[in-house]
Design an enzyme around this catalytic site. Structure first.
Site, short mmCIF file in Angstrom:
data_model
loop_
_atom_site.label_atom_id
_atom_site.label_comp_id
_atom_site.label_asym_id
_atom_site.label_seq_id
_atom_site.Cartn_x
_atom_site.Cartn_y
_atom_site.Cartn_z
N CYS A 1 -1.46 9.34 3.28
CA CYS A 1 -1.37 8.48 1.46
C CYS A 1 -2.65 9.27 0.91
O CYS A 1 -2.91 9.53 -0.75
CB CYS A 1 -1.42 7.61 1.52
SG CYS A 1 -2.83 6.65 2.34
N GLU B 1 1.18 -0.78 -0.12
CA GLU B 1 -0.09 -0.05 -0.41
C GLU B 1 0.55 1.29 0.16
O GLU B 1 1.00 1.69 1.02
CB GLU B 1 -0.75 0.46 1.55
CG GLU B 1 -2.55 -0.96 1.01
CD GLU B 1 -3.03 -1.06 0.19
OE1 GLU B 1 -2.99 0.17 -0.11
OE2 GLU B 1 -3.22 -2.03 -1.05
P1 NAD Z 1 9.49 4.75 3.71
O1 NAD Z 1 9.00 3.89 2.17
O2 NAD Z 1 10.49 5.47 3.39
O3 NAD Z 1 9.23 3.95 4.68
C1 NAD Z 1 7.91 3.16 4.97
C2 NAD Z 1 9.13 1.68 6.20
O4 NAD Z 1 9.90 0.79 5.20
C3 NAD Z 1 9.57 2.25 6.91
O5 NAD Z 1 9.56 0.90 8.06
C4 NAD Z 1 10.67 2.32 6.18
O6 NAD Z 1 11.91 1.98 7.26
C5 NAD Z 1 11.00 0.98 5.35
N1 NAD Z 1 12.25 0.76 4.45
C6 NAD Z 1 12.72 1.78 4.02
N2 NAD Z 1 13.67 1.33 3.31
C7 NAD Z 1 13.69 0.23 3.57
C8 NAD Z 1 13.52 -1.40 1.89
N3 NAD Z 1 15.23 -0.79 1.44
N4 NAD Z 1 13.81 -2.74 2.54
C9 NAD Z 1 12.56 -2.77 3.64
N5 NAD Z 1 12.21 -2.05 4.58
C10 NAD Z 1 12.69 -0.52 4.45
O7 NAD Z 1 7.73 5.32 3.42
P2 NAD Z 1 7.36 6.88 4.63
O8 NAD Z 1 8.26 7.85 4.46
O9 NAD Z 1 7.72 6.46 6.11
O10 NAD Z 1 5.75 6.70 4.07
C11 NAD Z 1 5.19 7.66 4.10
C12 NAD Z 1 4.20 6.95 2.73
O11 NAD Z 1 3.64 5.99 2.83
C13 NAD Z 1 3.90 7.91 1.48
O12 NAD Z 1 4.53 7.43 0.57
C14 NAD Z 1 2.46 7.71 1.57
O13 NAD Z 1 1.75 7.54 0.70
C15 NAD Z 1 2.70 6.09 2.04
N6 NAD Z 1 1.08 6.08 2.62
C16 NAD Z 1 0.82 4.82 2.09
C17 NAD Z 1 -0.64 4.49 2.87
C18 NAD Z 1 -1.53 3.70 1.94
O14 NAD Z 1 -2.58 3.11 2.53
N7 NAD Z 1 -1.18 3.40 0.77
C19 NAD Z 1 -0.44 4.94 3.68
C20 NAD Z 1 0.40 5.67 4.66
C21 NAD Z 1 1.14 5.60 4.03
#
Ligand code: NAD
Length: 516
Positions: free
Chosen positions: A322, A288
């Site tokens: 999001c 997501e």
């Molecule tokens: P991000 O992708 O930077 O990080 C999300 C998670 O992934 C964190 O726990 C991070 O530590 C981990 N992560 C980072 N690199 C990784 C890797 N290579 N392998 C595995 N895990 C890794 O996102 P963010 O900045 O924390 O969150 C914001 C984003 O989330 C926005 O794009 C937002 O739209 C999205 N979001 C989507 C929904 C939805 O339901 N579609 C809901 C909430 C947030």
């Protein structure tokens, strides 16, 4: 099992002195606990490490909310091993018994609401109502999935009978999954992704976002208190690019339930597709990801309602949802009148420290701060600045609510997710072109149409290509059990959290025939 039917947890508006007193007392109590160090938890054992992750208050970044152990690859190996060990017994628990532990956890969350809200206010900069909405959503997911799981037990489906044979089919859990959450809804999303998987018998290694290590430590303590056996959920704070990436590629990971950015989601999808040494399954991957959500307003719309919906959708939690409205697409004949109303309302919004309950608090961290600043500069070149456009000259990460007008549908600020309080307003000649522009992005999460025209509403019902579509209301605030949530296109795999089919993703069906 006799329990009341599911009902959404009420969101507190803090409109009375008593309720205000409750939250300000909780804020004081929580602040007195700042600076503590929280362990990771593997197989029920609390583990501290020499090097720690640090979580700070985005309203006042010099304030340390707390620290947490920082997991290494060895910890990830140990957590997966503990989860597989716990799986052997947890999968055999009667469904009612598993659901009961989660109902107990939901009740503990309910009894600690104000405290949990206070942690969100300090750790990620939510105002009171946004924090209350998130804690309510966490309780909703827990209550809803605990009940829903009961439906997936026993023989399933309408199978044909064959003479001389007894046939049945039933669901069994997958094994050990990894849940990885973003910082913007730490409690609701991490809890929802984790509970949905464990309630039907899987076990989990949970990796929180680095900015939310304290809030989630509090939540996973609640599961322990509720009686969840050791190893069913292993709490593994650590760096995404290191321990997160390691868990994703690990051959002992059976499935990955991820919410976060498109960039990380793409990488996870690619890495998880490789079958590692000794791996005996194809990993299931649930994603997501981001959004570039549009509100479309036509000339038949009630403009006051539309302006209010835009403000709520664009600036709630500083646009860091999001589902937030980041594109406002308006039919030419009402463009000026609507923009005037939106700008007037945006100018009236109060910005302050999150603990003072403003309309807009800070954005979450230094990376967000830099990103929003950069997009404001891009926006100044791509559009006409109608209001805002400035970072406040203070320690915390505060931005004015911003509207850029006359933005081209293909501009970067109309195509890329900014994840801050910035709206790109796009003028279109008519509704049909507005719908085309609304669909012209790589994402497909939420969208709204403000219109009084029945035929247009029906056309949009079919053609507005988003997972969550709203008519004549804001495009944020989906409720579990009411609006199953998940996106199309590169927003993800459309998991539809809080929906009736969510749990099936963590199950596999076994069909058994016995010849008599
Ligand atoms: P991000 O992708 O930077 O990080 C999300 C998670 O992934 C964190 O726990 C991070 O530590 C981990 N992560 C980072 N690199 C990784 C890797 N290579 N392998 C595995 N895990 C890794 O996102 P963010 O900045 O924390 O969150 C914001 C984003 O989330 C926005 O794009 C937002 O739209 C999205 N979001 C989507 C929904 C939805 O339901 N579609 C809901 C909430 C947030």
């Amino acid at each position: 099992m006799h329990v009341l039917p599911f009902a959404n947890e009420p969101i507190e508006s803090f409109g009375t002195p008593e309720k205000l007193n409750e939250i300000t007392t909780a804020l004081k109590d929580v602040k007195a606990q700042f600076g503590k160090t929280y362990p990771m938890v593997i197989d029920g054992i609390k583990i501290h490490t020499d090097s720690t992750l640090v979580s700070t208050n985005p309203s006042t970044p010099s304030e340390v909310v707390g620290r947490a152990a920082c997991a290494t690859r060895d910890h990830a190996d140990a957590a997966l091993k503990a989860a597989w060990k716990a799986f052997e017994s947890w999968k055999l628990w009667k469904q009612e018994d598993r659901s009961r532990v989660l109902l107990k956890a939901a009740q503990i969350m309910r009894s600690r609401k104000r405290e949990l809200e206070a942690w969100l206010i300090y750790e990620i900069g939510k105002n009171y109502v946004e924090a209350s909405a998130e804690v309510a959503e966490m309780i909703d997911f827990t209550e809803y999935y605990a009940r829903l799981a009961l439906k997936h037990v026993g023989s399933q489906g309408n199978l044909l009978a064959v003479p001389g044979e007894e046939n049945s089919s039933f669901y069994i859990p997958l094994g050990v999954g990894v849940t990885i959450a973003p910082w913007n809804f730490p409690m609701a999303l991490m809890t929802g992704m984790t509970v949905g998987a464990i309630v039907v018998g899987n076990t989990i290694v949970a990796k929180p976002a680095e900015d939310t290590i304290v809030s989630l430590s509090k939540v996973f303590d609640i599961f322990e208190e509720a009686g969840l056996p050791p190893g069913v959920v292993n709490y593994l704070p650590g760096k995404g690019g290191e321990v997160g990436a390691y868990l994703v590629e690990h051959p002992q990971t059976r499935f990955i339930n991820f919410t976060g950015s498109l960039a990380t989601g793409k990488r996870i999808n690619e890495v998880a597709a490789k079958v590692g040494e000794g791996q005996r399954w194809f990993k299931r991957v649930f994603l997501e990801l981001g959004g570039k959500d549009a509100i479309l307003v036509d000339e038949t719309a009630n403009l006051d309602d539309a302006a209010l919906g835009v403000i709520q959708s664009a600036y709630g939690y500083q646009g860091q949802k999001c589902s937030a409205c980041s594109r406002l697409i308006v039919v030419d004949s009402v463009y000026d009148a609507l923009l005037e109303r939106v700008v007037e309302r945006a100018k009236a919004l109060k910005i302050d420290l999150a603990e003072k309950n403003p309309n807009l608090g800070p954005v979450c961290n230094a990376a967000q701060d830099a990103k929003v600043k950069e997009y404001l500069e891009i926006g100044k070149k791509e559009g006409k600045l109608l209001t805002g456009g400035r970072r406040l000259d203070v320690e915390g990460f505060f931005f004015e609510p911003t509207v850029f007008g006359e933005v081209s549908p293909t501009a970067r600020i109309a195509q890329e997710e900014i994840f801050g309080p910035v709206v790109a307003a796009i003028r279109v000649p008519n509704f049909e072109e507005g719908l085309r522009v609304a669909n012209d992005t790589v994402y497909g999460l939420t969208g709204a149409l403000y219109s009084a025209d029945r035929a247009r509403i029906e056309l949009a019902r079919r053609e507005f290509h988003v997972g969550n579509l709203y008519f004549n209301r804001k495009c944020t605030g989906a409720l579990a059990g009411v609006q199953p949530f998940g996106g199309f296109n590169l927003t993800g795999t459309d998991t539809k959290t809080g929906g009736p089919d969510y749990l099936l993703q963590f199950l596999q069906m076994k069909a058994v025939a016995e010849r008599f």
